[in-house]
Design a protein around this motif. Structure first.
Motif, PDB file in Angstrom:
ATOM      1  N   GLY A 126      45.957 -56.245  13.389  1.00  0.00           N
ATOM      2  CA  GLY A 126      46.219 -57.669  13.951  1.00  0.00           C
ATOM      3  C   GLY A 126      46.493 -58.896  13.074  1.00  0.00           C
ATOM      4  O   GLY A 126      46.363 -60.028  13.476  1.00  0.00           O
ATOM      5  N   GLU A 127      47.218 -58.611  11.990  1.00  0.00           N
ATOM      6  CA  GLU A 127      47.681 -59.815  11.172  1.00  0.00           C
ATOM      7  C   GLU A 127      48.961 -60.407  11.436  1.00  0.00           C
ATOM      8  O   GLU A 127      49.754 -59.820  12.314  1.00  0.00           O
ATOM      9  N   ARG A 128      49.096 -61.455  10.891  1.00  0.00           N
ATOM     10  CA  ARG A 128      50.130 -62.295  11.257  1.00  0.00           C
ATOM     11  C   ARG A 128      51.133 -61.934  10.276  1.00  0.00           C
ATOM     12  O   ARG A 128      51.155 -61.683   9.222  1.00  0.00           O
ATOM     13  N   GLU A 152      50.503 -61.644  15.862  1.00  0.00           N
ATOM     14  CA  GLU A 152      49.720 -60.522  15.605  1.00  0.00           C
ATOM     15  C   GLU A 152      50.722 -59.239  15.662  1.00  0.00           C
ATOM     16  O   GLU A 152      51.520 -58.910  16.274  1.00  0.00           O
ATOM     17  N   GLN A 153      50.411 -58.176  14.503  1.00  0.00           N
ATOM     18  CA  GLN A 153      51.343 -57.329  14.211  1.00  0.00           C
ATOM     19  C   GLN A 153      50.572 -56.173  13.523  1.00  0.00           C
ATOM     20  O   GLN A 153      49.519 -56.379  12.852  1.00  0.00           O
ATOM     21  N   TYR A 203      51.301 -54.672  20.430  1.00  0.00           N
ATOM     22  CA  TYR A 203      51.619 -56.043  20.353  1.00  0.00           C
ATOM     23  C   TYR A 203      52.829 -56.240  21.390  1.00  0.00           C
ATOM     24  O   TYR A 203      53.651 -55.662  21.324  1.00  0.00           O
TER      25      TYR A 203
END
Lengths: 241, 241, 241, 241
Positions: A126-128, A152-153, A203
């Motif tokens: 879930g990082e940017r 989030e990706q 996402y």
């Protein structure tokens, strides 16, 4: 005359996972198709096709009616029939545009066209993701914010096992520090191929208006200016001059 | 430490056609190997291998002992075992250099690494080929005359069904008017690939000292600076920072 | 909204040489402009400008009204004012398309944008030029015959002192044996640049319908999809994330 | 015969700023030169030159004795004499290798060779830089860790106003989220140019053994295989065939 687009997806997650279904009630393919229609209106005629369709929805007849094909796959790469892959490859080399999306990096069709492993590093945390434009004059980057921010990706990281792109348009960074060549243009035979990494079942990336803009720009870029014909072939040539 | 070169050839024409045997008494592979030894001396250790050898002379052990492989094939492309092709491809993607020569454009290994048709136009009319340098600073062009003149040659013509080279070094013209991208550099995975079109069983091209210079330069360029290892692969990566 | 094209020429030969005037009664610029209008109709709005115009017809106001500029020069390269060159360069780096034609290879603007000598070999012997497509999927090659035949032309030969093109579309051969990278695409800043070598004051090349097709395709390719703005500049950036 | 390297620096910060002097007691040029000597031993002969030297230490005689030049500048770009820039450019186009380092992106020589703005985004916030290899088979990446970690660095961000590199070797990310094409290869004329961004007066980057490895690899890559001669020039050519 509108560009005829076929949006293809394996449609594996959607029927099996409620949260994916909630995120993409019309399927990932449905969201991508809606985005293209929204951005491009009468310039395109969009249809969708999925793995479960007869011949995966990619029969000779259906491909003959397709100018640009978009490809999303993840769990079912090995379930795509080799003869369909060969048919799609033949159509790309004959001029059809191809957009390969996200985990499609590991599809049979992308690997067949690239000739390399098409492998990458990944994690799902879930990082940017920040998508930076490095070719500000390229038509696929037209109107795209710098950076394009995806909250989030899934994280994709180098080394990405691809040939150097003919034109590199986007590079992404992730909050964990990785970088990734996220927008890559290739000419292959008479066809144009664009790989774009943002987008995942977990996402809502394909609802992002700026991601939709990139995909719409890419359809226009990949559409065959000279129509679609046969792939190049060996030919014995007389002396003519 | 010398660069370990394996010069591979199908060796089809030589035992069957007296004039080819006269032209290349040690085989095409023998002439290529002699040229490399002549030009590079102790910088290389050259061995040859042919289709008829066990595992085509390209066993795991033999490949593990090879830094740069040169490939000549014409009539027997389909007789090369798929598992050997897969093994060679794996070794190239892991770092081994590969020189693909002349009709090797249509070999399984070149087509697998390029992903395109690798087709071309051709005729055999004993035309004069002029090889022009278009990248005068590239190491493969070092010392090569401009143009390099080959009195009689098979004619190859565009469109050549390849991806755009990462670096294009030579373009040829033929007396019939055709042009051909005759010297093409690619990075694929960890390996470096050079395609060079001059060279045919019906002409003594591999005895030409300037052609030998190109091949020697190309061996130096393609030799793996970082050694040969495993190809890239997908990997799950933790957050490290 | 039509693409706003400015067709620029030095107009040196036409008023001085009767045979050039006969060949190009409306000037070389007139022939190029007519070709674009003929091929593209309402998709473009074409105007012409020449060296003798105030500010060479390339004032701030006129450039601000230009999406794609085509450039033909030969004898008067040094007579183009440096400040106009700087202005055009600024506009290209801000997004304007630029088509550099024939002897324009040695114009101040092309050399400033390329950074290299842009030199070549040449002779004027009325040789036949064959323009071969090497990127059959590129939009600039759409519908162009393979080869495009130009009966009589000035000969240009390699080495052409340019950076390797981002995409190489055409390679020419000449009856004397020379080859030349005759169709070269570059992205520079936010702008797109196409160099096309066929075309000379002594031959009616700009009346050739297929040459006109190439120029029309190139205008569509070079038109700025994202509009024209300021060139990139250094910027101090805060931490934003 | 050793590669003759000249390590050039403006030497502005060192005599003026005690902390820079402490970090680089022999100057930035001294640290770079020491790193090359350490890594390459007898394969190179290294000398240094600074802005204050007569003709900036780049006289005709000194350049004639240089195979590869490395360039570091920051505050004094405009103080470099135009005639010296022209001389260096001429030597690069004739075959000399050039390594442009860090803030050298905005030097006259780099901008002249690239033709674009060479601008970038920046801030100085002591962020962590990760240098990722995207061309694992390129000789400049040989032995370089993936990623190469630089604990504290000035941040450089895209868009970087350069032409697309002929080969892109490294991409960096910074803790603030920016990405930057940090290792870029170009062929220009007969010369080879490598831009490498890590390195600053405020951080001990040129003492980093892995940064030194990159610079050493780059010297080997950029060294002129065919010697250094005159730049390409226009030439009238007779019909020879």
């Amino acid at each position: 005359m509108p560009i005829r687009v076929t949006v293809w997806s394996e449609n594996y997650h959607e029927p099996r996972e409620p949260d994916v279904r909630r995120r993409y009630p019309d399927g990932i393919h449905g969201a991508i198709a809606a985005g293209l229609a929204e951005r491009l209106g009468e310039r395109v005629r969009v249809r969708t096709a999925v793995l479960a369709d007869p011949e995966h929805g990619l029969s000779d007849k259906e491909l003959a009616d397709t100018d640009v094909l978009t490809w999303w796959g993840h769990m079912s790469h090995e379930d795509v029939a080799d003869e369909v892959v060969a048919r799609v490859r033949r159509r790309v080399l004959g001029g059809m545009g191809l957009l390969v999306l996200h985990s499609g990096h590991y599809s049979k069709i992308f690997r067949a066209l690239m000739g390399t492993t098409c492998s990458l590093n990944w994690r799902d945390a879930g990082e940017r993701e920040l998508v930076w434009t490095v070719a500000p004059g390229h038509p696929i980057a037209a109107g795209v914010p710098h950076p394009l921010i995806i909250g989030e990706q899934e994280t994709y990281g180098e080394p990405f096992g691809i040939p150097q792109p003919d034109e590199l348009v986007f590079i992404s960074s992730f909050s964990g520090g990785e970088v990734f060549r996220s927008g890559c243009c290739y000419r292959r035979g008479k066809g144009s191929v664009f790989y774009f990494s943002p987008g995942d079942q977990n996402y809502p990336v394909y609802h992002n208006p700026e991601v939709r803009r990139v995909l719409a720009n890419a359809v226009l870029w990949a559409a065959p200016a000279g129509g679609v014909g046969e792939p190049l072939d060996n030919a014995h040539t007389p002396i003519r001059w």
